[in-house]
Scaffold this motif. Structure first.
Motif, PDB file in Angstrom:
ATOM      1  N   ALA A  41      24.433   2.871  -8.957  1.00 31.92           N
ATOM      2  CA  ALA A  41      23.843   4.209  -8.938  1.00 31.92           C
ATOM      3  C   ALA A  41      22.324   4.143  -8.863  1.00 31.92           C
ATOM      4  O   ALA A  41      21.692   4.918  -8.141  1.00 31.92           O
ATOM      5  CB  ALA A  41      24.281   4.987 -10.179  1.00 31.92           C
ATOM      6  N   GLY A  42      21.725   3.209  -9.617  1.00 33.50           N
ATOM      7  CA  GLY A  42      20.270   3.136  -9.642  1.00 33.50           C
ATOM      8  C   GLY A  42      19.670   2.540  -8.387  1.00 33.50           C
ATOM      9  O   GLY A  42      18.634   3.006  -7.906  1.00 33.50           O
TER      10      GLY A  42
ATOM     11  N   ALA B 276      20.982   6.337  -5.793  1.00 26.00           N
ATOM     12  CA  ALA B 276      19.806   7.201  -5.984  1.00 26.00           C
ATOM     13  C   ALA B 276      18.971   7.310  -4.708  1.00 26.00           C
ATOM     14  O   ALA B 276      18.651   8.422  -4.265  1.00 26.00           O
ATOM     15  CB  ALA B 276      18.969   6.700  -7.159  1.00 26.00           C
TER      16      ALA B 276
ATOM     17  N   GLU C 253      18.616  10.645  -2.175  1.00 23.83           N
ATOM     18  CA  GLU C 253      17.291  11.180  -1.835  1.00 23.83           C
ATOM     19  C   GLU C 253      17.104  11.285  -0.329  1.00 23.83           C
ATOM     20  O   GLU C 253      16.528  12.265   0.165  1.00 23.83           O
ATOM     21  CB  GLU C 253      16.213  10.263  -2.436  1.00 23.83           C
ATOM     22  CG  GLU C 253      14.801  10.745  -2.135  1.00 23.83           C
ATOM     23  CD  GLU C 253      13.757   9.768  -2.637  1.00 23.83           C
ATOM     24  OE1 GLU C 253      12.576  10.144  -2.663  1.00 23.83           O
ATOM     25  OE2 GLU C 253      14.127   8.634  -3.005  1.00 23.83           O
TER      26      GLU C 253
ATOM     27  N   GLN D 252      13.661  10.607  -8.258  1.00 27.04           N
ATOM     28  CA  GLN D 252      14.720   9.937  -7.499  1.00 27.04           C
ATOM     29  C   GLN D 252      15.953   9.675  -8.358  1.00 27.04           C
ATOM     30  O   GLN D 252      17.077   9.916  -7.925  1.00 27.04           O
ATOM     31  CB  GLN D 252      14.193   8.614  -6.929  1.00 27.04           C
ATOM     32  CG  GLN D 252      15.201   7.920  -6.027  1.00 27.04           C
ATOM     33  CD  GLN D 252      14.762   6.531  -5.608  1.00 27.04           C
ATOM     34  OE1 GLN D 252      14.811   5.592  -6.390  1.00 27.04           O
ATOM     35  NE2 GLN D 252      14.305   6.400  -4.359  1.00 27.04           N
ATOM     36  N   ARG D 253      15.746   9.214  -9.566  1.00 24.29           N
ATOM     37  CA  ARG D 253      16.872   8.980 -10.479  1.00 24.29           C
ATOM     38  C   ARG D 253      16.992  10.206 -11.377  1.00 24.29           C
ATOM     39  O   ARG D 253      16.234  10.360 -12.333  1.00 24.29           O
ATOM     40  CB  ARG D 253      16.638   7.717 -11.298  1.00 24.29           C
ATOM     41  CG  ARG D 253      16.499   6.486 -10.413  1.00 24.29           C
ATOM     42  CD  ARG D 253      16.410   5.227 -11.219  1.00 24.29           C
ATOM     43  NE  ARG D 253      16.274   4.053 -10.362  1.00 24.29           N
ATOM     44  CZ  ARG D 253      16.313   2.804 -10.780  1.00 24.29           C
ATOM     45  NH1 ARG D 253      16.490   2.560 -12.071  1.00 24.29           N
ATOM     46  NH2 ARG D 253      16.179   1.802  -9.951  1.00 24.29           N
ATOM     47  N   ASN D 254      17.952  11.031 -11.064  1.00 21.44           N
ATOM     48  CA  ASN D 254      18.015  12.351 -11.693  1.00 21.44           C
ATOM     49  C   ASN D 254      19.432  12.669 -12.155  1.00 21.44           C
ATOM     50  O   ASN D 254      20.338  11.836 -12.083  1.00 21.44           O
ATOM     51  CB  ASN D 254      17.508  13.412 -10.717  1.00 21.44           C
ATOM     52  CG  ASN D 254      18.166  13.312  -9.353  1.00 21.44           C
ATOM     53  OD1 ASN D 254      19.388  13.181  -9.259  1.00 21.44           O
ATOM     54  ND2 ASN D 254      17.369  13.343  -8.293  1.00 21.44           N
TER      55      ASN D 254
ATOM     56  N   VAL E 223      22.374  12.269  -9.603  1.00 22.32           N
ATOM     57  CA  VAL E 223      22.870  10.893  -9.470  1.00 22.32           C
ATOM     58  C   VAL E 223      23.749  10.534 -10.671  1.00 22.32           C
ATOM     59  O   VAL E 223      24.810   9.916 -10.525  1.00 22.32           O
ATOM     60  CB  VAL E 223      21.690   9.917  -9.341  1.00 22.32           C
ATOM     61  CG1 VAL E 223      22.188   8.479  -9.285  1.00 22.32           C
ATOM     62  CG2 VAL E 223      20.872  10.234  -8.104  1.00 22.32           C
TER      63      VAL E 223
ATOM     64  N   ALA F 114      20.625   4.821 -14.162  1.00 22.16           N
ATOM     65  CA  ALA F 114      20.670   5.770 -13.047  1.00 22.16           C
ATOM     66  C   ALA F 114      19.729   6.944 -13.219  1.00 22.16           C
ATOM     67  O   ALA F 114      19.691   7.821 -12.369  1.00 22.16           O
ATOM     68  CB  ALA F 114      22.101   6.292 -12.862  1.00 22.16           C
ATOM     69  N   THR F 115      18.987   6.996 -14.332  1.00 19.10           N
ATOM     70  CA  THR F 115      18.025   8.082 -14.529  1.00 19.10           C
ATOM     71  C   THR F 115      16.643   7.490 -14.702  1.00 19.10           C
ATOM     72  O   THR F 115      16.462   6.290 -14.864  1.00 19.10           O
ATOM     73  CB  THR F 115      18.367   8.914 -15.784  1.00 19.10           C
ATOM     74  OG1 THR F 115      18.072   8.135 -16.943  1.00 19.10           O
ATOM     75  CG2 THR F 115      19.828   9.294 -15.807  1.00 19.10           C
TER      76      THR F 115
ATOM     77  N   GLY G 214      15.287  13.652 -14.403  1.00 23.78           N
ATOM     78  CA  GLY G 214      16.046  12.713 -15.219  1.00 23.78           C
ATOM     79  C   GLY G 214      16.140  13.168 -16.661  1.00 23.78           C
ATOM     80  O   GLY G 214      15.774  14.288 -17.020  1.00 23.78           O
TER      81      GLY G 214
END
Length: 755
Positions: free
Chosen positions: A509-510, A514, A518, A603-605, A608, A684-685, A698
């Protein structure tokens, strides 16, 4: 006669043969072992959970213990020439220092008053010490202003040695800028002095009556000899109305605070080429008089005590026009007696206050908390010194000295500090903030649990928003409509997803999901429209095909026909992503969201997290819900269909109601999994503890915060115990939610058990 023949012809059957006896004994042993084994396992689980709860409680309870002070020893000090000006202790609280107006510095044992070292400051003949100040709490850098307008800068320090494995603390006085007094006011006696030191410049401020003086000594260091050369720069200062009673210089040497005789605080801007009075602030209210003024640790906040027992905290706040104003932040009320002295702690945003009635108060500014008030003397306390660790206190009354032990481990913890908005230093307004550490010792810990609790619920909400409908609808179709042969293949595959380590999901995910989301935002959102449309379009088309074609697909195998439909429409949505981004969003949807809509994008929110954690939660909800639906007795479905109900009516009116306790349990267990998830949220955040419901921002959850900060926390510190408090909050949250879920499930089972 016939009965006798019949009886005699019947063979004897014995139920007590050795084989049957052994069989019954073995079965009895197995039953007993199973009963006790299951009972022991169940009790073991309960005991383990109880032990976890009490261990968390054991680590958390010290946070809320009351503070306490008690006198250890009292003694008389040798007579000192002149008036006492300063009282302090070293790190271990074993040696005290007293400085008098004659320039005499005495080091003594804090437990018995025995003299350790006596030193005389290089005060010229016929000159006395007329002013005294410390650079910052715990800095040990002192300045003595003299009656001839000059000043002596010195530092008390301590050398620790271990002869014969016994600790020996040797005190000494050093003069970092030489023993020669530095001229400050050109012959005017100094009433007040202030000093700040840095690597580049030494700044000294002084006052004589209403006249201010300032000297800047620029440093030049010889790289070979490491000798410091000082270049003197005299600064012209404006006049202040009334005699200056207190002078404070902030660490950045931007502001000089001068308290005049009429209780007005003049705020001078000394950063500019020509210093000027920026603003005059009245510190006292009504007819009260300011009796004590000190910096809090860090030199950002001012603490002002008055004649009515009030203590107020002030610091600079930037207003709407962008200018900085000195603002009253919070106030404390100790009593009705005059506040005689305020002593800031050396390592925390706390302070001690003494009044003329001999009452001592312990306070924490961040927690907005009056920790303790207690009477320690029957008369006015002359001087007080606090240990660097805030675990000891020297109190001088007349010629007598007393050492008090202080127990105040966690003053910065309170309900308001943990759960309410707090007005932190240098912030424009009260906020919820978690920031537990920084690079300097003057940092104000921000330990609000609200951003973490909010982040936990936010992550769980978006994960459940994705997982719940998909998992329950999939369970319904698999258990009720799908062909048995297909079900035997689909169900194990979905349950196998649960075995996938969450760290792998977080990693993917990260690092992959992500940036992919985006770069394909229009395609991601168009999936929400195109996929349902594609499924409905296929259903409409399938319903209009001739029965001869539809009949070739076995009953319950229609779901397999949707696989290519989903793949085609998913590919179509992603393929059109670039074109839609260019057509509707100027080629960059992220920029359009940020600038046109004013919505921050990280981006990592949460989007995701919702996709990744939803993928992890789906197998849990699906498996339990599918078993609950499949376990509904078939005679209920057959009876409903026999009475004329359609399959959909049978599903909604009979099957789902009967299976509702199991479905509800599945959702609650899935929610518990989402709330307690760590690695996916961690990776992932952005892992930022902010309170924002924005799906493009995030968050940081309680579980992720514990995983990140527990290895770095000091054992037994407030930070360490608050992390355990966060774990206890998470534990209680899941316990309460699961208890409520069990109550609801029980009621649902009672309500629909008669179907």
């Amino acid at each position: 006669m016939s009965q006798q023949i019949s009886s005699s012809s019947t063979p004897d059957i014995s139920f007590d043969t050795p084989a049957l006896l052994r069989y019954r004994n073995v079965r009895k042993l197995k039953d007993r072992a199973a009963r006790y084994g299951i009972a022991t396992g169940g009790l073991g689980v309960i005991v383990a959970i109880t032990l976890i709860f009490f261990y968390l409680l054991f680590e958390v309870v010290p946070l809320f213990r009351s503070a306490d002070v008690h006198k250890q020893v009292a003694y008389s000090l040798p007579v000192t020439a002149g008036e006492s000006l300063y009282l302090a202790m070293e790190e271990q609280a074993e040696i005290g220092l007293q400085v008098s107006s004659s320039g005499e510095a005495k080091f003594f044992d804090t437990q018995d008053g025995s003299l350790r070292l006596q030193s005389q400051l290089p005060v010229p003949a016929g000159v006395t010490v007329s002013a005294f100040a410390e650079s910052a709490p715990g800095s040990n850098l002192l300045i003595a202003g003299l009656s001839n307008g000059s000043a002596i800068i010195f530092k008390h320090d301590y050398k620790i040695t271990w002869p014969n494995d016994q600790r020996l603390i040797t005190p000494f006085i050093e003069y970092p800028y030489g023993e020669e007094p530095i001229t400050v006011s050109e012959g005017f006696p100094l009433d007040e002095v202030a000093i700040r030191d840095s690597e580049e410049v030494l700044t000294i401020a002084g006052s004589s009556g209403g006249q201010l003086f300032m000297t800047r000594l620029n440093k030049e260091v010889d790289f070979l000899t490491e000798e410091i050369t000082l270049t003197r720069e005299q600064v012209t200062m404006p006049m202040i109305g009334g005699k200056v009673r207190r002078l404070l210089l902030d660490p950045d040497r931007k502001w000089l605070f001068a308290l005049s005789g009429n209780d007005d605080l003049s705020v001078l801007d000394i950063k500019s080429l020509v210093p000027y009075v920026k603003r005059v602030v009245p510190l006292a209210e009504d007819s009260h008089t300011v009796t004590s003024l000190e910096f809090l640790l860090g030199g950002i906040s001012l603490l002002a005590g008055d004649s009515d027992g009030n203590i107020s905290q002030w610091f600079m706040v930037r207003n709407q026009s962008g200018k900085e104003d000195l603002t009253r932040i919070r106030s404390f009320k100790q009593g009705d007696a005059v506040i005689t002295s305020i002593i800031p702690e050396h390592r925390r945003k706390g302070f001690l206050a003494l009044d003329s009635a001999g009452v001592l108060g312990l306070y924490s500014t961040t927690a907005n908390r009056q920790v303790l008030t207690t009477k320690i003397a029957d008369q006015n306390v002359a001087f007080t010194g606090i240990a660097p660790r805030a675990n000891g206190l020297l109190v001088r009354t007349g010629d007598d000295m007393a050492f008090w032990s202080v127990e105040n481990e966690h003053p910065e913890v309170s309900w308001s500090a943990l759960w309410d908005e707090v007005w932190y230093e240098s912030y424009g307004e009260p906020e919820y903030i978690w920031q537990s550490s920084a690079s300097n010792n003057d940092f104000e810990p921000k330990l609000s649990l609200m951003p973490l609790a909010f982040g936990t619920l936010k992550a769980a909400f978006y994960a459940m928003l994705l997982a719940t409908p998909l998992a329950i609808c999939g369970a319904i179709y698999t258990a009720y409509f799908m062909a048995p042969g297909m079900r035997r293949k689909v169900k194990p595959v979905i349950e196998l997803m649960e075995a996938l380590p969450t760290v792998i999901l977080g990693f993917l995910a990260g690092l992959w999901l992500a940036p992919y989301v985006e770069n394909n935002l229009p395609g991601i959102f168009s999936l929400l429209i195109l996929l349902p449309f594609g499924v409905l379009l296929f259903a409409w088309f399938w319903d209009r095909l001739p029965l001869s074609i539809r009949g070739r697909v076995g009953e319950g195998w229609q779901a397999a026909m949707l696989v290519p439909v989903i793949l085609i429409f998913g590919w179509l949505a992603m393929s059109l992503s670039g074109a839609m981004e260019s057509l509707f969003f100027g080629g960059d949807m992220r920029s359009w969201i940020t600038h046109d809509l004013g919505i921050p994008y990280d981006q990592r929110n949460a989007l995701v997290v919702g996709l990744a954690m939803g993928f992890a939660v789906i197998p849990t909800i699906f498996s339990i819900a599918e078993d609950a639906i499949f376990s509904v007795p078939k005679h209920l479905s057959y009876g409903s269909l026999a009475l004329g109900a359609t399959p959909w009516q049978t599903l909604t009116k009979v099957v789902l109601l009967t299976a509702s306790p199991g479905i509800f349990s599945a959702v609650m267990i899935g929610m518990g999994r989402a709330v307690g998830e760590t690695m996916i949220v961690l990776m992932a955040t952005g892992n930022t503890p902010i309170m924002d419901a924005n799906i493009f921002e995030g968050m940081r959850t309680l579980a992720a915060n514990i995983a990140v900060e527990m290895p770095e926390s000091e054992v037994g510190s407030s930070h360490y115990r608050i992390l355990f408090l966060a774990a206890l909050v998470l534990f209680l949250f899941t316990f309460v939610v699961n208890t409520l879920a069990e109550m609801v499930r029980h009621r649902l089972r009672q309500k629909y058990s008669s179907l």
